[in-house]
Design an enzyme around this catalytic site. Structure first.
Site, PDB file in Angstrom:
ATOM      1  N   ASP A 490      42.772  75.143  20.356  1.00 41.55           N
ATOM      2  CA  ASP A 490      43.416  73.837  19.785  1.00 41.55           C
ATOM      3  C   ASP A 490      42.548  72.741  20.333  1.00 41.55           C
ATOM      4  O   ASP A 490      41.494  72.694  20.884  1.00 41.55           O
ATOM      5  CB  ASP A 490      44.512  73.525  20.030  1.00 41.55           C
ATOM      6  CG  ASP A 490      45.469  72.810  19.221  1.00 41.55           C
ATOM      7  OD1 ASP A 490      45.001  72.511  18.195  1.00 41.55           O
ATOM      8  OD2 ASP A 490      46.482  72.366  19.685  1.00 41.55           O
ATOM      9  N   GLU A 493      42.680  66.397  23.029  1.00 44.80           N
ATOM     10  CA  GLU A 493      42.728  65.300  23.179  1.00 44.80           C
ATOM     11  C   GLU A 493      44.008  64.759  23.626  1.00 44.80           C
ATOM     12  O   GLU A 493      44.274  63.667  24.386  1.00 44.80           O
ATOM     13  CB  GLU A 493      42.157  64.417  22.221  1.00 44.80           C
ATOM     14  CG  GLU A 493      40.507  64.358  22.266  1.00 44.80           C
ATOM     15  CD  GLU A 493      40.110  65.737  21.787  1.00 44.80           C
ATOM     16  OE1 GLU A 493      38.996  66.088  22.514  1.00 44.80           O
ATOM     17  OE2 GLU A 493      40.760  66.522  20.895  1.00 44.80           O
TER      18      GLU A 493
END
Length: 906
Positions: A490, A493
């Protein structure tokens, strides 16, 4: 007019007492500051405000009073050496900001804490003060930083600020006047570690929920480190959950001195000895509201580095630049906030000294740079928690920073090999075929990766059962050949393909704060989750920038628990202390020449940030590369601390076997050079892990006196001894590099280059990357093989680059390459190499079983000016060769590395 010193021990907080306030009002009213002593406060007996010792009286104010511990820890006043100007006098020399915000030099009624004493600065009344808004452009601090508003004179005036229209992209149109209200320092007391004070303001600033009372805590933690913290004493606020050292005693011989300004409040940090002012927060008002915190400082020079993650040159330009800190999934682009947040800077001073400043805050933030030179911090939450590092050399600054955030972990040896990946192999069979092709051409490779196309429906922790059905067999085959397999999970951030959520975000203050930093997308929830989302520790508003760090920490912990060996984690989003758990790649770059160049400032910055295991996607991630670009990039990438070729789906393959025989051979040779240098690189990582050294470093770290190195970011060093000068342009067969003063040797041939500190044009055909060894170095190399595991059993070849005095030094750290905490547990070998008076010595300082199987087969010495007649090893004569370019070589030595030995030539 003469006054006694403070008398009563009960008068603990002179400035905050009635007596103290009246005294200041008296001085301010008369504007007379030529005092012999502090005013009496209730007694004629002289004693300092913070102890029962007698305070010295002064016939006149000394040139400067400084905080200096006595020989047994007691505090003394001390006159600065003649020629060293006081901190406030240094501030006076800066360009004027007006009669109030001029450093702290012209502050009416300024109070300065010196050691344990309050001193009223002697100051003549200003003659002919400038008009309120007559502030030079470079020193204008922005009073209206909102970017979604066209600032008008009316809006600016409503904030009590000055409005003068100027050119776009230059100084702010709306800026603080010299008399803009700020905090006043009302009390200050001594503590075991430093000082504790109270700041108050009587006039609200222009952001909601102004905090009118602040607590100031200043801890003199070490001689090299100062800790300054501003908090709300009445309401707990979010603080970053980072483990930091707890000081237990105050610094005894600090490299810094402190000055405090009372009203408006400000703090000046000055380097003792040189007198350079490192921090001066008196230049603009302090603002501390619930969701808007701002503080400014002058800088001692225009040489500023760090403050990541951004795509910029290594040296910042102080041209009204705003740098935003808010982790964002976006291909690296100039002027955008990128994947990580690192609010740390390193600044060079005159004569090459350096210091650093770290703001421990994880909220959305921006830093404004202006040509004063000055810097402004703005953040939308948390507290103002600063560390100042005194160096005094650049390397020491980074080491001191890592003493706070933690030293990087030791990577597994195989992690320093070559990695190959792409998004779009399509199947495990195609991935497997790529690995076999690399083996067929004997091209080094340690790890094969798959990107997210291995997943079922793009879901983490799943495998596509149709296209990746043979994945277990692929992994078994890799392990059989001493290679490793890595999966990409994935975008941390964290990234979201919707802004906030499918249902939008709230209209509350967390999703819509009163001030929005200059982040891409204009909102804090652009391409991420709503910042009002609740997490275990706090809201996402506070924790967003920590997501990558926490994911890396969890991943490393899980790998240790499962495998019992050193974890290998590479994270895209990062925060201070990340180096303890992972490395970093520089994100989704493009297959363009400029992107190859931008990778070098990225390497250098992340070494400043304590994450030395860093690299860019070799040959570029998006777009299609060319053979020339990929060849040059593979040569540069061979010297990334983390070396991985990675590209996206839908583009042509860019692994080495996809190109012509000439390009493939050039790529292979570059990788062979890397694998030969793995013992040297591994030792550099040991230095980083144990001492906080950088691995890839800028030239000014080694040559801080050479101002020509300050802006160099097209070359870099491995450690202190290897200089890499890559080709970064298309269609050329030469490259120009800067060589600091001294003797440099071509890594491949040993030919010498004597530089006076000059730019040199070097031949650079397509199959060659220039690498030079600095004089005085011993470089341990190893016969390379196609995996690090196979290389690690091969004999060593030691390369010596003699200094002009005929000396050299080097070292080697060696262990099994994968076990946890080998250094901490003593399960390692450490060997030091020295050359002096024509004798090479190898000294074993620590040994373990691994080194028993390693031999030294050869020694090559660069810079032997006269052909030797005899070469002996441990007293026994051996054959040797000597070339016209002054290179002495011997081979077939078969010396055990775990035993000390000497080689002599006469």
């Amino acid at each position: 007019m003469s006054y006694n010193a403070i008398g009563q021990e009960q008068c603990q907080s002179f400035v905050g007492s009635d007596c103290g306030r009246k005294a200041f009002q008296h001085y301010q009213g008369k504007r007379v500051y030529k005092l012999n002593r502090l005013p009496q406060c209730g007694s004629s007996k002289a004693s300092p405000p913070f102890s029962t010792q007698t305070m010295k009286s002064y016939r006149k104010l000394p040139t400067r009073l400084t905080h200096t511990p006595g020989p047994y820890g007691e505090e003394e006043e001390e006159e600065e050496d003649e020629g060293n100007e006081p901190a406030l006098e240094a501030a006076r020399k800066t360009p004027s900001l007006g009669k109030r915000w001029l450093g702290a030099a012209v502050i009416v009624g300024a109070v300065v804490l010196v050691g344990t004493f309050w001193v009223i600065r002697a100051q003549s009344p200003p003659s002919g003060p400038p008009e309120k808004c007559d502030v030079p452009e470079a020193q204008r601090f922005d009073c209206y930083p909102e970017r979604d508003t066209v600032v008008t004179p009316e809006l600016c005036g409503a904030r009590g600020c000055c409005f003068l229209q100027s050119s776009q992209g230059g100084p702010p149109w709306c800026f603080y006047p010299p008399d803009f209200p700020s905090y006043a320092l009302t009390t200050l007391n001594r503590t075991d570690l430093g000082f504790l004070g109270v700041l108050t303001r009587t006039t609200k600033a222009h952001y909601p929920k102004d905090v009118l009372e602040l607590q100031l805590q200043v801890d003199l933690e070490t001689d090299f480190r100062l800790h300054i913290k501003l908090t709300d004493p009445n309401n707990p606020r979010y603080e970053v959950p980072l483990e930091v050292p707890n000081a237990t005693k105050k610094a005894q011989n600090p490299l810094y001195s402190l000055d405090f300004s009372r009203d408006p409040f400000g703090i000046l940090v000055k380097r003792r000895g040189s007198g350079v002012v490192l921090l001066n927060t008196t230049v603009a008002p302090l603002i501390f509201a619930d969701q808007f915190l701002q503080i400014s400082t002058l800088l001692p020079s225009e040489f500023l580095y760090g403050l990541g993650e951004h795509r910029r040159g290594f040296l910042h330009h102080l041209d009204w630049t705003t740098l935003s800190f808010w982790a964002r999934d976006v291909p690296p682009t100039e002027s955008y906030n990128l994947y990580g947040a690192h609010p740390f800077y390193l600044s060079l001073e005159e004569a090459g000294s350096a210091h650093g400043v770290f703001l421990l805050n994880s909220n959305a933030m921006e830093v404004v740079l202006q040509p004063a030179p000055a810097l402004t911090w703005r953040t939308v939450g948390g507290i103002l928690d600063f560390y100042v590092f005194l160096g005094p050399d650049p390397s020491s600054v980074v080491q001191q920073y890592q003493q706070v955030i933690g030293f990087p972990s030791m990577p597994p040896f195989w992690g320093l090999g070559f990695h190959l990946c792409r998004w779009g192999y399509g199947s495990s069979n195609e991935t497997w075929q790529t690995v076999k092709n690399m083996r067929n051409y004997l091209i080094p490779q340690d790890a094969q990766w798959n990107d997210i196309d291995y997943m079922e429906g793009s879901r983490d922790f799943t495998v596509d059962p149709e296209h990746f059905s043979t994945l277990p067999q692929l992994v078994m085959d890799l392990h059989k050949h001493g290679q490793y397999y890595v999966l990409i999970l994935d975008m941390n951030e964290p990234s979201n393909f919707k802004d906030g959520s499918v249902d939008g975000c709230t209209s509350g203050e967390l999703d819509n704060p009163p001030y929005k930093p200059a982040v891409l997308g204009g909102t804090l929830f652009a391409k991420t989750i709503c910042t009002s989302a609740k997490q275990s520790l706090s809201s996402h508003y506070n924790l967003h920038n920590l997501y990558g760090l926490m994911e890396a920490k969890a991943s490393a912990s899980a790998l240790i628990a499962i495998r019992g060996k050193r974890p290998f984690v590479i994270s895209r989003s990062t925060f201070p202390s990340q180096g303890r758990y992972s490395g970093h790649w520089l994100g989704d770059n493009r297959s363009e020449w400029k992107d190859m160049y931008w990778s070098i400032p990225g390497l250098l910055n992340f070494n400043l940030f304590g994450i030395p295991l860093v690299g860019a996607d070799i040959c570029g991630f998006s777009g299609s590369t060319t053979e020339e670009l990929c060849t040059r990039w593979m040569q540069l990438g061979a010297f990334y601390p983390f070396a991985r070729n990675h590209n996206t789906k839908g583009e042509k393959a860019q692994d080495p076997v996809a190109f012509s025989p000439m390009a493939r051979t050039a790529m292979k040779e570059a990788l062979m050079t890397r694998y030969a240098l793995l013992p040297y690189l591994y030792t550099l990582f040991h230095h980083a892990h144990h001492w906080g050294d950088t691995v890839a470093r800028p030239l000014f770290f080694e040559f801080p006196q050479d101002t020509n190195t300050y802006a160099l970011d097209r070359q870099f060093l491995w450690g202190r001894n290897l200089l890499v000068t890559p080709v970064l342009e298309s269609g050329v067969d030469s490259v120009t590099g800067y060589f600091p003063r001294g003797l440099w040797y071509d890594y491949y041939t040993g030919s010498s280059l004597q530089s006076q500190g000059e730019r040199v044009k070097l031949a650079a055909p397509l199959d060659h990357i220039n690498v030079h060894i600095r004089e005085g170095a011993v470089i341990p190399t190893q016969k390379p093989d196609i995996t690090s595991w196979m290389s690690s059993g091969n004999p060593l070849l030691l390369v010596v680059a003699l200094s002009q005095e005929g000396m050299a030094w080097g070292d080697l750290f060696w262990d099994d390459g994968e076990s946890l905490n080998t250094f901490e547990r003593g399960n390692y070998s450490y060997v030091v190499f020295n050359v002096s008076q024509n004798i090479f010595t190898s000294t074993v300082l620590h040994s373990n079983v691994e080194v028993i199987y390693i031999t030294v087969d050869g020694l090559t010495v660069y810079g032997i000016q006269k052909q030797p007649q005899v070469v002996t090893v441990n007293g026994q004569e051996i054959p040797f060769s000597y070339l016209e370019n002054q290179v002495l070589s011997m081979s077939g030595l078969n010396l055990n590395l775990n035993r000390s030995f000497s080689i002599k030539w006469i």
